[in-house]
Scaffold this motif. Structure first.
Motif, short mmCIF file in Angstrom:
data_model
loop_
_atom_site.label_atom_id
_atom_site.label_comp_id
_atom_site.label_asym_id
_atom_site.label_seq_id
_atom_site.Cartn_x
_atom_site.Cartn_y
_atom_site.Cartn_z
N ARG A 1 0.83 -1.21 0.00
CA ARG A 1 0.00 0.00 0.00
C ARG A 1 0.87 1.26 0.00
NH1 ARG A 1 -4.16 0.36 4.80
NH2 ARG A 1 -2.20 0.66 5.89
N ASP B 1 0.84 4.12 -2.73
CA ASP B 1 0.63 5.52 -2.32
C ASP B 1 1.74 6.42 -2.85
OD1 ASP B 1 -1.74 5.05 -1.02
OD2 ASP B 1 -0.87 4.96 0.99
N ARG C 1 -9.17 6.97 -2.55
CA ARG C 1 -9.07 5.86 -1.59
C ARG C 1 -10.43 5.40 -1.09
NH1 ARG C 1 -4.66 9.01 -1.34
NH2 ARG C 1 -2.62 8.04 -1.04
N ASP D 1 -10.82 1.77 -0.88
CA ASP D 1 -9.75 1.09 -0.15
C ASP D 1 -10.35 0.34 1.05
OD1 ASP D 1 -7.86 2.28 -1.79
OD2 ASP D 1 -6.52 2.76 -0.12
N TRP E 1 -9.20 -2.88 4.32
CA TRP E 1 -8.40 -4.05 4.69
C TRP E 1 -9.13 -4.91 5.71
CZ3 TRP E 1 -6.07 -4.18 9.71
CH2 TRP E 1 -6.15 -2.97 10.42
N LEU F 1 -5.99 -6.84 1.22
CA LEU F 1 -5.96 -5.40 0.98
C LEU F 1 -6.82 -5.10 -0.24
CD1 LEU F 1 -4.57 -2.64 1.63
CD2 LEU F 1 -2.70 -3.38 0.14
N ASP F 2 -7.67 -4.07 -0.12
CA ASP F 2 -8.43 -3.58 -1.27
C ASP F 2 -7.87 -2.21 -1.65
OD1 ASP F 2 -10.17 -5.76 -1.23
OD2 ASP F 2 -11.63 -4.74 0.05
N ILE F 3 -7.61 -2.04 -2.92
CA ILE F 3 -7.09 -0.75 -3.42
C ILE F 3 -8.08 -0.20 -4.45
CG2 ILE F 3 -5.26 0.37 -4.76
CD1 ILE F 3 -4.14 -0.36 -2.11
N ASP F 4 -8.51 1.04 -4.24
CA ASP F 4 -9.42 1.69 -5.18
C ASP F 4 -8.80 1.69 -6.59
OD1 ASP F 4 -11.83 4.13 -4.64
OD2 ASP F 4 -10.95 3.78 -6.63
N HIS G 1 -12.47 -1.70 -7.22
CA HIS G 1 -11.20 -1.85 -6.52
C HIS G 1 -10.57 -3.18 -6.90
CE1 HIS G 1 -13.75 -4.33 -3.88
NE2 HIS G 1 -12.63 -4.96 -3.56
N HIS H 1 -8.41 -6.52 -5.27
CA HIS H 1 -8.19 -7.21 -4.01
C HIS H 1 -6.89 -8.01 -4.09
CE1 HIS H 1 -9.49 -9.93 -0.59
NE2 HIS H 1 -8.62 -10.70 -1.21
#
Ligand SMILES: [Zn+2]
Length: 179
Positions: A12, A16, A24, A27, A29, A53-56, A114, A116
């Motif tokens: 992450r 970033d 975000r 986003d 977790w 972890l999820d990221i947009d 997002h 995963h």
């Protein structure tokens, strides 16, 4: 107090750094209470550690950039970073099954807002740099076909065995079968 695994924190951070203005909103977790109650997910802390972890997908860059980033993470895993367990994005799942080939993801949530990333227990304490650009291990890539075979499937590993009953939920409300 549960913590995101070290590998997740590191990944992450790298994202970033590369995309400081990213959105975000999607986003995430740690699983919310409703999903905690529901059962198994890498978003649910185990021994105080969350391994997902999820990221947009909105990186505030060109729209294709999310695909490029996912591709970098996939290649990093394929080159042999075994901290990465599987990735889901835009209707596709990538895992050691079929050597990180993109496969159709049949879960309810196609993961378009997002992406995963699930981590193995190897990432619990290992927060070393993810080699996303691939300049360090390029040589290994030619041998990539063999990497997937080295992962034990005897139950001592936390890599999903891919049995039909192997379902995991994630915070995003999805439920995936790794078969
Ligand atoms: Zn998720």
């Amino acid at each position: 107090m549960a913590k995101l695994c070290k590998a997740g924190q590191q990944l992450r951070e790298q994202i970033d750094d590369d995309y400081p203005d990213r959105d975000r909103k999607s986003d995430g977790w740690i699983a919310d209470a409703r999903h905690m109650a529901k059962g198994t997910s890498d978003h649910i802390p185990q021994d105080g550690i969350v391994r997902a972890l999820d990221i947009d997908a909105d990186l505030n860059a060109h729209k294709e950039e999310a695909y490029a980033l996912v591709e970098k993470i996939r290649k990093c895993a394929k080159r042999g970073d075994k901290r990465i367990k599987y990735i889901i994005y835009d209707g596709k799942i990538m895992s050691p099954i079929m050597n990180w080939k993109r496969r159709k993801y049949r879960g309810a949530n196609p993961h378009r807002s997002h992406f995963h990333i699930s981590f193995t227990t190897l990432g619990d304490k290992d927060g070393s740099w993810f080699d996303l650009e691939g300049d360090r291990n390029e040589r290994i890539e030619t041998d990539g076909g063999k990497l997937g075979e080295n992962i034990p499937r005897d139950g001592s590993s936390d890599i999903p065995s891919g049995g039909l009953g192997s379902r995991r939920n994630c915070k995003c409300g999805s439920s995936i079968s790794l078969a």
